[in-house]
Design an enzyme around this catalytic site. Structure first.
Site, PDB file in Angstrom:
ATOM      1  N   ASN A   9       0.864  -1.185   0.000  1.00  0.00           N
ATOM      2  CA  ASN A   9       0.000   0.000   0.000  1.00  0.00           C
ATOM      3  C   ASN A   9       0.902   1.237   0.000  1.00  0.00           C
ATOM      4  OD1 ASN A   9      -1.858   2.012   0.464  1.00  0.00           O
ATOM      5  ND2 ASN A   9      -2.314   1.415   2.571  1.00  0.00           N
ATOM      6  N   LYS A  11       0.086   4.284  -0.343  1.00  0.00           N
ATOM      7  CA  LYS A  11      -0.585   5.467   0.240  1.00  0.00           C
ATOM      8  C   LYS A  11      -0.357   6.691  -0.656  1.00  0.00           C
ATOM      9  CE  LYS A  11       0.115   3.323   4.691  1.00  0.00           C
ATOM     10  NZ  LYS A  11       0.139   3.440   6.123  1.00  0.00           N
ATOM     11  N   HIS A  94      -9.350   0.853   4.898  1.00  0.00           N
ATOM     12  CA  HIS A  94      -8.077   1.096   5.577  1.00  0.00           C
ATOM     13  C   HIS A  94      -8.305   2.025   6.770  1.00  0.00           C
ATOM     14  CE1 HIS A  94      -3.994   2.375   6.398  1.00  0.00           C
ATOM     15  NE2 HIS A  94      -3.621   1.276   5.784  1.00  0.00           N
ATOM     16  N   GLU A  96      -6.735   4.459   7.862  1.00  0.00           N
ATOM     17  CA  GLU A  96      -6.570   5.895   7.586  1.00  0.00           C
ATOM     18  C   GLU A  96      -7.820   6.464   6.922  1.00  0.00           C
ATOM     19  OE1 GLU A  96      -2.845   5.446   5.530  1.00  0.00           O
ATOM     20  OE2 GLU A  96      -1.923   4.841   7.412  1.00  0.00           O
ATOM     21  N   GLU A 166      -5.445  -5.345  10.483  1.00  0.00           N
ATOM     22  CA  GLU A 166      -4.420  -4.333  10.716  1.00  0.00           C
ATOM     23  C   GLU A 166      -4.697  -3.613  12.030  1.00  0.00           C
ATOM     24  OE1 GLU A 166      -2.399  -3.024   6.877  1.00  0.00           O
ATOM     25  OE2 GLU A 166      -4.215  -1.853   7.029  1.00  0.00           O
ATOM     26  N   GLY A 172       2.382   1.877  10.824  1.00  0.00           N
ATOM     27  CA  GLY A 172       3.316   2.995  10.683  1.00  0.00           C
ATOM     28  C   GLY A 172       3.985   3.393  11.986  1.00  0.00           C
ATOM     29  N   SER A 212       3.457  -2.566  10.341  1.00  0.00           N
ATOM     30  CA  SER A 212       4.912  -2.546  10.533  1.00  0.00           C
ATOM     31  C   SER A 212       5.588  -3.886  10.194  1.00  0.00           C
ATOM     32  CB  SER A 212       5.263  -2.106  11.955  1.00  0.00           C
ATOM     33  OG  SER A 212       4.793  -0.798  12.193  1.00  0.00           O
TER      34      SER A 212
END
Ligand code: PEP
Length: 249
Positions: A9, A11, A94, A96, A166, A172, A212
């Site tokens: 991904n 992003k 996702h 985010e 996730e 991240g 991660s």
């Protein structure tokens, strides 16, 4: 046998030239595993990525899409547009998108429906926040995310679904769920699916771990029986690191 999948991904990273440079690096890598490999560049670079990877076993997928089939939704992209440039898999849900764009389970259910109606595959993301894990509510949270967005589907639709667990606290942050935490949650997800549909359906769905994943921890995470691959953020932006993860199976 379930598919092993590693998806990168990207992003909101990489302009056109950087996308082409990274793809050129990816083409130089040697794949030694049987994993299906995917990359998700930004919308503006999907077509060029697709063209560059036509003869390669790397699928180009989208990071998001709208649920409507067309119309007055300024700034959005629909399934038919993605299909028209050769993209037939989309990442939905996702964390985010949920956090910064207020995407709810209900909205995601509509996006999933739109993707399936257009014969696309969905990488459906979900996962608990740190507070949920600290209070021991992680399974409850994950179950409700899956239930709200996916449990209206017919069992046969799960052939088109890839799940990506996730944990938000691991995305991240450099902090990874331990291989045991990942395995426990993946087994719970599979059991949830088995209770809803059947063990045959649950056994056929690939469940990816994201958060991660790096070259030095991928092997141990991927060695767990219910972990069928990874959704990779940061480490997918370097071709060597990404392929070290792809080859960790
Ligand atoms: C992600 O954004 O899906 C992700 C897993 O990111 P990272 O690998 O950087 O934690």
């Amino acid at each position: 046998m379930r598919k092993q999948i590693v998806a990168g991904n990207w992003k909101m990273n990489n302009d056109l030239a950087q996308t082409q440079a990274l793809i050129s690096d990816l083409k130089k890598q040697n794949q030694t595993s049987d994993a299906e490999v995917m990359i998700a560049p930004a919308f503006t670079n999907l077509w060029s990525a697709f063209e560059s990877l036509r003869q390669q076993p790397i699928e180009v997928v989208a990071q998001n899409m709208h649920f409507a089939s067309n119309g007055a939704y300024t700034g959005e992209v629909c399934a038919a547009m993605l299909k028209s440039i050769g993209v037939s898999t989309v990442i939905l849900g996702h964390s985010e998108r949920r956090a910064y764009f207020n995407e709810t389970d209900e909205l995601l259910a509509k996006k999933v429906d739109a993707a399936l109606a257009n014969d696309m595959r969905v990488i459906f993301c979900f996962g608990e926040e740190l507070a949920d894990r600290k209070s021991g509510n992680q399974e409850q949270v994950v179950k409700s995310q899956i239930k709200n967005a996916l449990f209206h589907l017919e069992a046969s639709a799960f052939k088109q679904i890839i799940l990506a667990y996730e944990p938000v606290w691991a995305i991240g942050t450099g902090e990874t769920a331990s291989p045991e935490q990942a395995q426990d949650m993946h087994a719970f997800i599979r059991k949830t699916l088995s209770d809803k549909c059947s063990s045959a359906v649950a056994d056929g769905v690939s469940i990816l771990y994201g958060g991660s994943v790096k070259p030095d921890n991928a092997k141990e995470i991927f060695s767990k029986p219910d972990v069928d691959g990874g959704l990779i953020g940061g480490a997918s932006l370097k071709a060597e690191d990404f392929f070290a993860i792809v080859n960790a199976f």
